[in-house]
Design a protein around this motif. Sequence first.
Motif, short mmCIF file in Angstrom:
data_model
loop_
_atom_site.label_atom_id
_atom_site.label_comp_id
_atom_site.label_asym_id
_atom_site.label_seq_id
_atom_site.Cartn_x
_atom_site.Cartn_y
_atom_site.Cartn_z
N ARG A 73 0.84 -1.20 0.00
CA ARG A 73 0.00 0.00 0.00
C ARG A 73 0.87 1.26 0.00
N ASP A 96 -3.01 -0.54 -5.33
CA ASP A 96 -3.49 -0.34 -3.96
C ASP A 96 -4.99 -0.62 -3.92
N GLY A 97 -5.40 -1.37 -2.90
CA GLY A 97 -6.75 -1.90 -2.79
C GLY A 97 -6.79 -3.38 -3.09
N TYR A 257 -10.79 -4.75 -5.83
CA TYR A 257 -11.12 -3.36 -6.16
C TYR A 257 -9.84 -2.54 -6.15
N ARG A 258 -9.66 -1.71 -7.17
CA ARG A 258 -8.51 -0.82 -7.19
C ARG A 258 -8.92 0.57 -6.77
N TYR A 259 -8.13 1.19 -5.92
CA TYR A 259 -8.45 2.52 -5.42
C TYR A 259 -8.05 3.61 -6.40
N ARG A 274 -16.83 9.00 -6.24
CA ARG A 274 -15.94 9.00 -5.08
C ARG A 274 -16.59 8.28 -3.90
N VAL A 277 -15.92 4.52 -4.14
CA VAL A 277 -14.57 4.17 -3.71
C VAL A 277 -14.46 4.25 -2.19
N GLN A 278 -15.02 5.30 -1.62
CA GLN A 278 -14.95 5.47 -0.17
C GLN A 278 -15.71 4.37 0.56
N ARG A 281 -13.47 1.41 0.71
CA ARG A 281 -12.40 1.67 1.69
C ARG A 281 -12.89 1.47 3.13
N SER A 282 -14.11 1.91 3.39
CA SER A 282 -14.60 1.88 4.77
C SER A 282 -15.16 0.53 5.19
N ASP A 285 -11.81 -2.79 3.04
CA ASP A 285 -10.37 -2.62 2.85
C ASP A 285 -9.62 -3.85 3.37
#
Length: 360
Positions: A73, A96-97, A257-259, A274, A277-278, A281-282, A285
């Motif tokens: 990462r 990353d992701g 998933y790619r960030y 966005r 993606v968030q 992440r939340s 991840d």
Amino acid sequence: MRKMLAAAVSRVLPRVAPKPASRMLGAAGTFADNATFDIKPCELYRLEEGPPATAVLTREEGLKYYKRMQMIRRMELKADQLYKQKFIRGFCHLCDGQEACCVGLEAGINPTDHVITSYRAHGLCYTRGISVRSILTELTGRRGGCAKGKGGSMHMYGKYFYGGNGIVGSQGQVAEAFNMASLWKLPCVFICENNLYGMGTATDRAAASTEYYKRGHFIPGLKVDGMDVLCVREATKFAADHCRSGKGPIVMELQTYRYHGHSMSDPGVSYRTREEVQAVRSKSDPIMLLKDRMLAGKLASADELKDIDAEVRKEIEDAAQFATTDQEPPLEEIAHHIYKDNPPFEVRGANPWIKFKSVS
């Protein structure tokens, strides 16, 4: 697989003999030697049984996986920064992701197994044993890179690793490879890292059927949670055992998933929001999921993982410092290493009057 990161672990927590109750006493308290976790069952195709729905994670494995995923990462975030500072030029595809994919795959195979991948290869380079310094230095085109500064992001290589190929799942070649592997019962695991987008197009807009683990038709397949390192590890072990037992090839689809965007020229927000993606992440991840499991299973303390984070940041900064100050390869070596073992020979340059010598 590279040696376990025992040195990094013992630097944070001194080694002590396990207690009879299968627990380890450390500075932050008592740690469990291992813990068992439920994992998402894989979807199966042409298989009567699949990988287990539980996985045992030892403390040592957890610390190793956590550090590897954090290293990947941070390495990718540093590559993003170096690209924007123009130290890295040309193509650069970040992963990353998707850290659970490469770390889980490596945990499920042997160090002498051969791995070939496409261009989003930095993470697999690292898990195959290539140092972060060598990877970042290759990205900046310097002599200390893993391909001596000549390959860049898309052409990285290491022992038993043949990565950074630009063609991704070209349909004709994939069908031919499926056919030959099945005919000859080759011990080959075909892997689709499905990060839900092909460049800038969602998979369900481009394919009538997005069940890629069934694309082998006559080849068995697995659909795997690619955001869970334990799920990827157990599925990989299952697939490798399937191949080694003489049953022929198998297809694995890792849903991940790619960030970042597809490449550095793609902001990644014109075809997805966005908020999407968030949300990943939340909720999903891979590093967060492993961290939560390790804390819940009493395999590590929050302070210990913070120490690993600090160690990783320092190693990345040191690697980046080298990558931006190392010498570029001299022009006269541009034709070196065309072949692994070959007598020196002349290579024509940009015109017939320019000659370079190739040395293996």
